[in-house]
Design an enzyme around this catalytic site. Structure first.
Site, PDB file in Angstrom:
ATOM      1  N   ARG A   1       0.831  -1.204   0.000  1.00 23.88           N
ATOM      2  CA  ARG A   1       0.000   0.000   0.000  1.00 23.88           C
ATOM      3  C   ARG A   1       0.865   1.254   0.000  1.00 23.88           C
ATOM      4  O   ARG A   1       1.850   1.339   0.721  1.00 23.88           O
ATOM      5  CB  ARG A   1      -0.929   0.030   1.220  1.00 23.88           C
ATOM      6  CG  ARG A   1      -1.955  -1.086   1.228  1.00 23.88           C
ATOM      7  CD  ARG A   1      -2.889  -0.981   2.410  1.00 23.88           C
ATOM      8  NE  ARG A   1      -3.688  -2.191   2.553  1.00 23.88           N
ATOM      9  CZ  ARG A   1      -4.501  -2.438   3.582  1.00 23.88           C
ATOM     10  NH1 ARG A   1      -4.610  -1.556   4.546  1.00 23.88           N
ATOM     11  NH2 ARG A   1      -5.179  -3.558   3.640  1.00 23.88           N
TER      12      ARG A   1
ATOM     13  N   ARG B   1       3.073   0.819  10.494  1.00 25.26           N
ATOM     14  CA  ARG B   1       2.472   1.246   9.221  1.00 25.26           C
ATOM     15  C   ARG B   1       3.551   1.199   8.135  1.00 25.26           C
ATOM     16  O   ARG B   1       4.395   2.097   8.042  1.00 25.26           O
ATOM     17  CB  ARG B   1       1.893   2.653   9.349  1.00 25.26           C
ATOM     18  CG  ARG B   1       1.012   3.080   8.178  1.00 25.26           C
ATOM     19  CD  ARG B   1       0.455   4.471   8.398  1.00 25.26           C
ATOM     20  NE  ARG B   1      -0.479   4.510   9.493  1.00 25.26           N
ATOM     21  CZ  ARG B   1      -1.786   4.262   9.394  1.00 25.26           C
ATOM     22  NH1 ARG B   1      -2.297   3.948   8.223  1.00 25.26           N
ATOM     23  NH2 ARG B   1      -2.575   4.324  10.446  1.00 25.26           N
TER      24      ARG B   1
ATOM     25  N   GLU C   1      -5.305  -0.812  16.622  1.00 21.59           N
ATOM     26  CA  GLU C   1      -5.973  -1.752  15.719  1.00 21.59           C
ATOM     27  C   GLU C   1      -5.015  -2.822  15.209  1.00 21.59           C
ATOM     28  O   GLU C   1      -3.903  -2.526  14.785  1.00 21.59           O
ATOM     29  CB  GLU C   1      -6.558  -0.997  14.529  1.00 21.59           C
ATOM     30  CG  GLU C   1      -7.251  -1.892  13.514  1.00 21.59           C
ATOM     31  CD  GLU C   1      -7.552  -1.195  12.200  1.00 21.59           C
ATOM     32  OE1 GLU C   1      -7.806  -1.911  11.217  1.00 21.59           O
ATOM     33  OE2 GLU C   1      -7.510   0.053  12.160  1.00 21.59           O
TER      34      GLU C   1
ATOM     35  N   SER D   1      -9.656  -5.965  11.370  1.00 21.65           N
ATOM     36  CA  SER D   1     -11.045  -5.558  11.175  1.00 21.65           C
ATOM     37  C   SER D   1     -11.826  -6.733  10.611  1.00 21.65           C
ATOM     38  O   SER D   1     -11.315  -7.471   9.761  1.00 21.65           O
ATOM     39  CB  SER D   1     -11.137  -4.375  10.215  1.00 21.65           C
ATOM     40  OG  SER D   1     -10.538  -3.221  10.761  1.00 21.65           O
TER      41      SER D   1
ATOM     42  N   ARG E   1       1.582  -6.486  12.903  1.00 24.05           N
ATOM     43  CA  ARG E   1       1.072  -5.880  14.142  1.00 24.05           C
ATOM     44  C   ARG E   1       0.967  -6.922  15.252  1.00 24.05           C
ATOM     45  O   ARG E   1       1.125  -6.592  16.432  1.00 24.05           O
ATOM     46  CB  ARG E   1      -0.265  -5.187  13.878  1.00 24.05           C
ATOM     47  CG  ARG E   1      -0.106  -3.989  12.951  1.00 24.05           C
ATOM     48  CD  ARG E   1      -1.344  -3.128  12.870  1.00 24.05           C
ATOM     49  NE  ARG E   1      -1.083  -1.955  12.038  1.00 24.05           N
ATOM     50  CZ  ARG E   1      -1.831  -0.865  12.022  1.00 24.05           C
ATOM     51  NH1 ARG E   1      -2.919  -0.800  12.785  1.00 24.05           N
ATOM     52  NH2 ARG E   1      -1.531   0.156  11.248  1.00 24.05           N
TER      53      ARG E   1
END
Length: 429
Positions: A262, A277, A349, A352, A391
């Site tokens: 990304r 990130r 986070e 999800s 993560r």
């Protein structure tokens, strides 16, 4: 993609619910006016084409009867020019409308919290005990330096910033987490998949990545409309693009490990230290295709399956229901799993779990039939992190740290790691 018939028949209800995302979607009224204009033009085009065909037959008959045809030929020429103009207007209008429809997000579920951003999300529950340390806990980048398991400088040298090289037991920990997660999910009934890392534009559109998030994609520099995969959700959802799934095959459950890529456009300054990130990261995904009436039961089941990873690792976390303004573009309802990170002193986070209902299925044309004579219906698609591996790596390193900087290996990972501890640099196992 939203149901156009619903937009036409319930515009105010759709606008009101979309507005809960924190934007003004009143422009849908203008889109619907343009849509009506498009349909009117289509009717005019069909009428002109029918008249042209009828006049063509008349000309043949009139010639056979020796009657003059000049006036009729002139009328046909006029109709031809009018038809050409109408078709050009129609093509431009359809292109504009299609882009606009594709940029409309999914409608939030009516029972989720209404809010603008993450501050309005609802904490559902906490799981696990937050660790207490008799020393000041270190951040994962400091622990990685003490144990020599990450190399940021060389990653930047060979690639760019926000890439990392995993070293030694750090690399083994990443691999162990992937294997552990894939084993856990496949044993729970999810079919293991190994998917392409490169996807085409149609796949990005079908899952809802395009056109809205095209700037976040890594495109290949050729003319084949290919992109580096941003998440396993994209190839997984598109496995069944343009298919009618047999009823007896539903639900379909997949688990897939991929490396994701990304641009993270617009996120400069946010969590850019360490590996929270990155432009490239590993992820284990859960995917389901279900009948519409089964999708929310499936959402709860997927949430429990994702939570099982952290429960097995014995790492504290909490479950959060996202408010309307914090929802992902393609999703109607989402739960976030947030893991406790000692260096932050709070939860961040880690995954999800979402229900897109029929939004992605409409874009990707994924349907099923209740019986052989029934009209095809759109399936519901669900996706969830099971989990983001990097993560989870951070969560293990920070929650299992010792005062000297070494890192204890969680019990469930020891069969994969073959060691009990990641020692500090220079220390012996």
């Amino acid at each position: 993609m939203l149901d156009i018939q619903r937009l036409r028949t319930q515009p105010q209800d759709v606008i009101e619910r979309l507005n809960h995302r924190g934007e003004d979607f009143s422009y849908i009224i203008q889109l619907l006016e343009d849509d009506q204009k498009r349909r009117d033009i289509i009717q005019k085009v069909e009428t002109l084409k029918a008249a042209r065909n009828q006049n063509a037959k008349k000309i043949g008959q009139m010639k056979r009867e020796g009657l003059p045809v000049e006036a009729l030929l002139a009328s046909i020429d006029q109709d031809k020019e009018a038809l050409k103009e109408l078709e050009a207007t129609l093509a431009a209008l359809e292109t504009s409308l299609q882009d606009a429809w594709l940029r409309l997000p999914n409608i939030p579920h009516p029972k989720i919290p209404i809010g603008l951003d993450e501050a309005d999300n609802r904490v559902i529950r906490h799981e696990g005990e937050v660790p207490t340390f008799p020393f000041e806990p270190r951040a994962h980048w400091d622990l990685a330096k003490a144990t020599d398991i990450l190399d940021f400088e060389r990653a930047t040298k060979i690639s760019a910033s926000r890439f990392v090289v995993y070293k030694g037991l750090g690399a083994r920990l990443e691999r162990a987490l992937i294997q552990f997660m894939m084993d856990l999910h496949s044993h729970a009934g999810y079919q293991e998949m190994l998917l392409p890392y490169i996807v085409n534009g149609a796949s990005m559109l079908g899952s809802g990545q395009f056109p809205k998030f095209k700037e976040d994609a890594f495109g290949l520099k050729d003319d084949r409309d290919l992109y580096l995969n941003p998440t396993a959700e994209v190839p997984s959802i598109n496995l069944h693009r343009d298919e009618i799934i047999p009823l007896e095959d539903l639900p379909i459950r997949y688990t897939a490990f991929t490396t994701a890529f990304r641009q993270e456009a617009g996120s400069a300054g946010r969590d850019t230290r360490g590996i929270l990130r990155q432009h490239q990261f590993n992820k284990v995904e859960l995917i389901q295709f279900t009948k519409p009436e089964d999708s929310y039961e499936a959402l709860d089941q997927m949430l429990a399956q994702s939570e099982a990873v952290l429960k097995a690792l014995n790492i504290p976390y909490r479950v959060v229901e996202l408010c309307s303004g914090d929802l992902g573009f393609a999703m109607s309802k989402t739960y976030d799993i947030e893991v406790y990170l000692p260096s932050y002193g709070t939860y961040r986070e880690i995954g999800s779990i979402s229900n897109a209902e029929d939004f992605q299925a409409r874009r990707a044309n994924i349907r099923f039939k209740r019986d052989k004579d029934a009209k095809p219906e759109y399936v519901h698609t669900l996706n969830g992190s099971g989990l983001a591996v990097g993560r989870t790596w951070i969560a293990v390193v920070e929650n299992y740290q010792k005062e000297d900087g070494s890192i204890i290996i969680p019990e469930v990972l020891k069969p994969y790691m073959k060691v009990d501890i990641i020692p500090t640099k220079g220390a012996k196992l």
